[in-house]
Design a protein around this motif. Structure first.
Motif, PDB file in Angstrom:
ATOM      1  N   GLY A 129       0.812  -1.376   0.147  1.00  0.00           N
ATOM      2  CA  GLY A 129      -0.066   0.416   0.074  1.00  0.00           C
ATOM      3  C   GLY A 129       0.525   1.592   0.019  1.00  0.00           C
ATOM      4  N   SER A 130       0.122   2.521   0.204  1.00  0.00           N
ATOM      5  CA  SER A 130       0.637   3.887   0.536  1.00  0.00           C
ATOM      6  C   SER A 130       1.205   4.385   1.714  1.00  0.00           C
ATOM      7  CB  SER A 130      -0.308   5.050  -0.316  1.00  0.00           C
ATOM      8  OG  SER A 130      -1.147   5.070   0.720  1.00  0.00           O
ATOM      9  N   LEU A 131       2.161   4.970   1.395  1.00  0.00           N
ATOM     10  CA  LEU A 131       3.173   5.765   2.698  1.00  0.00           C
ATOM     11  C   LEU A 131       1.845   6.037   3.303  1.00  0.00           C
ATOM     12  CD1 LEU A 131       5.256   6.349   4.178  1.00  0.00           C
ATOM     13  CD2 LEU A 131       5.990   8.362   3.186  1.00  0.00           C
ATOM     14  N   ALA A 132       1.070   6.549   2.639  1.00  0.00           N
ATOM     15  CA  ALA A 132      -0.216   7.454   3.476  1.00  0.00           C
ATOM     16  C   ALA A 132      -1.011   6.740   4.501  1.00  0.00           C
ATOM     17  CB  ALA A 132      -1.544   8.582   2.635  1.00  0.00           C
ATOM     18  N   THR A 133      -1.300   5.642   3.490  1.00  0.00           N
ATOM     19  CA  THR A 133      -1.986   4.852   4.537  1.00  0.00           C
ATOM     20  C   THR A 133      -1.463   4.361   6.369  1.00  0.00           C
ATOM     21  OG1 THR A 133      -3.463   3.511   2.937  1.00  0.00           O
ATOM     22  CG2 THR A 133      -3.137   2.248   4.555  1.00  0.00           C
TER      23      THR A 133
END
Length: 713
Positions: free
Chosen positions: A487-491
């Protein structure tokens, strides 16, 4: 008087008794401890005079009861370096970086002739480097950066033939580099002399340093004169930073100096020629003679013996009859080509145009492509170009699947945005890919799309998502990437709506991610073929691999979407990205409708300048660092209003709020890394300076983060 002498003898005997059990090397280190005025963390508390040897003391490594290493970094030690360290007969390594040592380097230190590494950066040491350093024939690493050293670099240093890493940056060194610098230090792999006051000419023999890697940094000095053409002999992968000196003349166009962006030469008003916009005049040294152009031979244009450039006085052009014959031949040829073209057109299109039918996630626009290839009213490409368009085009040798396998694969929607849909695609053999569907339209710009996508496909770096293949048709454009699993760093920072459990990232993992992003950006900016700019860096565009290693994604996507006609709301030429797929309450901008999550990552000058610059990416990266340090969303709720994240951090500093108010509470268990967190905070603040010129380059940021090496503690 007699009583005083007796008392003095008693004190001396008592002192000898205290350290009497120590061997000679222990006594030398005990003297080192006495030179320490402050040890706030108690790093030397187990240095006991009652021990027989110092081999069990913190920071001391022995071999056969002989001290080979003294390593006490980042312990806030205050004191001076005693000369007695040079008496350690088999000493190999000294690492006292990031402390508060002051005073000069003792000459006696270089009596430890077996010394291989001397790392003292980040202290307050001053004075000059003793010429005795030339006695260290085995020295491989010398790092005295970020101190207060002055004077000239000793000529004896070139006697250290085994030296691989030399970093004297951020001091006050003056004078010129000695002749023989390039021929003497033949093993040198890293060279950083930046941010000093070195002057004079750059030695012409520096081009002999064939083992150099990474960056040769001579920036922010007072070097003058021309750039030696011999620097072009350095390995082509070496980046040469000559910014902010007093260099002049034409920039040599050879070897490692070719295809360097202007960022390597700015700050030298006297330089001219490509890649700078300042053209050289005809009287500039190195300009004007045919030999200064590497692609023309010296005798160009060729001349006959009479100096007439190969033209005789009687050669006045073609005769009238010859011209008539040539024109007639051209007319006949054009007619034949026209007839052939018409025949091919009707022959190919006789099969009829098949209607496109929808069929699954990727099949639209692909039905009937194998039956015939016909010209359509909205296509201007030639037949050969159509053949290219209707095939899956691999961008490296590792692509083993074809379009049919891709169309038959299982596909799951990962996300949607104004730039299309992203699918997770699992092929029959288990290979997992990420496929972005750019949408429909844009049939007139295939060649432009092809050029752009193939340039992006050449980028290879462990911290950049790899583009493996692409597909183009009139109403279907696909980009096929490696699938990144975590997944993404934001998550990873903030969690995601519907998550059952959320485990905050540890400091060591955050450091790994921050370093990886910096390396990826530095590659894009300075080491990629075209010195790219991302233009829309944010945590949603950073994906995390199986071991939480970061991969920068969506690079170049905005331009590709513009060409493909699948992005209706792109601003200027800036790259755009997907909306974060998280439930972020900060996206509700009730009190400040101009403040959005996306705008928080944009540099202040982005509102005024159309063309993105590398300093935009530096600013965005700085915001990401702040976000990872604080664990907060990029829009901060302050009372009844909302505040830009960077402004909130600056306000905390202005109001002298405690560090705990800024740091992520989830990092409390890493309190022993507080110094490191503060160092990263300083780097982040440098990146988010309002003035682009004051922001560091990503290469300097990456180097600074590498120095915060947790494994070395």
């Amino acid at each position: 008087m007699v009583l005083a002498l007796i008392w003095l003898v008693f004190l001396l005997c008592n002192s000898c008794a205290l350290v009497g059990s120590l061997n000679d090397e222990g006594f030398a280190l005990w003297s080192f401890k006495q030179s320490i005025r402050e040890d706030p963390e108690g790093s030397l508390n187990n240095w006991n005079s009652s021990d027989e040897t110092p081999c069990s003391w913190n920071g001391v490594t022995c071999r056969e009861e002989k001290v080979v290493s003294v390593s006490i970094p980042k312990k806030k030690l205050v004191g001076f370096l005693p000369s007695v360290l040079g008496s350690l007969s088999v000493l190999r390594h000294v690492n006292l970086r990031n402390n508060k040592f002051y005073g000069s380097l003792p000459v006696e230190l270089f009596n430890a002739l077996g010394l291989q590494s001397l790392v003292l950066y980040g202290n307050s040491l001053s004075g000059s480097i003793p010429s005795g350093i030339g006695k260290l024939k085995y020295l491989q690493t010398l790092d005295l950066s970020q101190n207060l050293f002055n004077g000239s670099i000793p000529t004896s240093l070139i006697s250290c033939k085994r030296l691989k890493n030399l970093d004297l940056s951020q001091n006050n060194f003056t004078g010129s580099l000695t002749a023989g610098f390039g021929t003497g230090l033949i093993s040198l792999e890293k060279l950083d002399l930046s941010f000093n006051k070195l002057s004079g000419l750059i030695p012409g023999d520096m081009g002999n340093l064939s083992s150099l890697q990474g960056t040769v940094d001579l920036s922010h000095n007072l070097f003058s004169g021309p750039i030696p053409a011999s620097l072009g002999n350095l390995p082509e992968k070496v980046y040469i930073d000559l910014t902010y000196n007093n260099l002049s003349g034409a920039i040599p166009q050879s070897g490692a100096l070719v295809n360097r962006g202007p960022t390597a030469f700015i700050g030298n008003p006297g330089l001219c020629g490509p890649p700078l916009k300042n053209p050289c005049s005809s009287d500039t040294p190195g300009v004007g003679s045919p030999s200064s152009f590497p692609y023309l031979p010296e005798n160009y244009p060729p001349q006959t013996s009479d100096g007439s450039n190969g033209k005789s006085g009687n050669d006045r052009g073609l005769s009238k009859s010859a011209v008539i014959m040539i024109v007639a031949s051209d007319i006949v040829g054009i007619c034949l080509i026209g007839l052939l073209f018409s025949y091919c057109y009707w022959r190919v299109c006789a099969c009829g145009k098949s209607k496109d039918e929808g069929g699954g996630n990727f099949e639209k626009g692909t039905k009937g492509r194998k039956e015939c290839l016909c010209f359509r009213k909205d296509e201007s490409e030639t037949l050969s170009e159509n053949v290219e368009q209707y095939d899956l085009v691999p961008l490296d040798m590792q692509v083993t699947f074809d379009l049919d396998e891709l169309l038959k694969a299982s596909a799951f929607v990962l996300g949607k945005s104004g730039i299309g849909i992203v699918y997770k695609v699992v092929l029959e053999d288990g290979l997992t890919l990420a496929v972005r569907r750019l949408g429909e339209g844009g049939s007139q710009r295939f060649k432009e799309f092809q050029t752009e996508v193939e340039a992006i496909g050449k980028l290879r770096h462990p911290n950049i998502v790899t583009l493996r293949a692409y597909y183009w048709s009139v109403d279907e454009k696909l980009l096929i990437y490696d699938y990144i699993s975590n997944g993404s760093l934001a998550t990873a920072i903030h969690g995601k709506a519907g998550m059952v459990s959320f485990t905050p990232l540890s400091w060591s993992v955050r450091m790994r991610i921050m370093k990886g992003i910096a390396k990826g950006l530095a590659y894009l900016h300075e080491f990629s073929p075209k010195k790219y700019v991302h233009g829309d860096l944010n945590p949603s565009n950073i994906l995390l691999g199986q071991n939480m290693e970061p991969h920068i994604s969506n690079f170049g996507l905005g331009r590709l979407a513009n060409i493909a006609g699948g992005s209706p709301t792109l601003q200027s030429s800036r790259m755009t990205s997907e909306k974060p797929q998280q439930s972020a309450p900060s996206e509700v901008t009730t009190f400040n409708p101009t403040l959005t999550v996306e705008s928080c990552y944009q540099a202040p000058e982005a509102l005024k300048i159309v063309k993105p610059s590398q300093k935009w990416d530096v600013y965005s990266y700085g915001v990401i660092l702040l976000e990872m340090i604080s664990g907060r969303l990029p829009i901060i709720q302050v009372g009844t209003s909302e505040m830009d994240f960077v402004r909130w951090i600056q306000l905390c500093i202005e109001e002298k709020k405690p560090l705990a108010d800024v740091l992520d509470p989830d990092l409390a268990q890493d309190s022993d890394k507080e110094d490191e967190m503060v160092a990263v905070l300083k780097i982040a603040l440098a990146c988010v300076q309002n003035s682009p010129e004051r922001r560091p380059s990503m290469r300097h940021v990456s180097d600074a983060l590498d120095r915060l090496d947790t494994s070395a503690d």
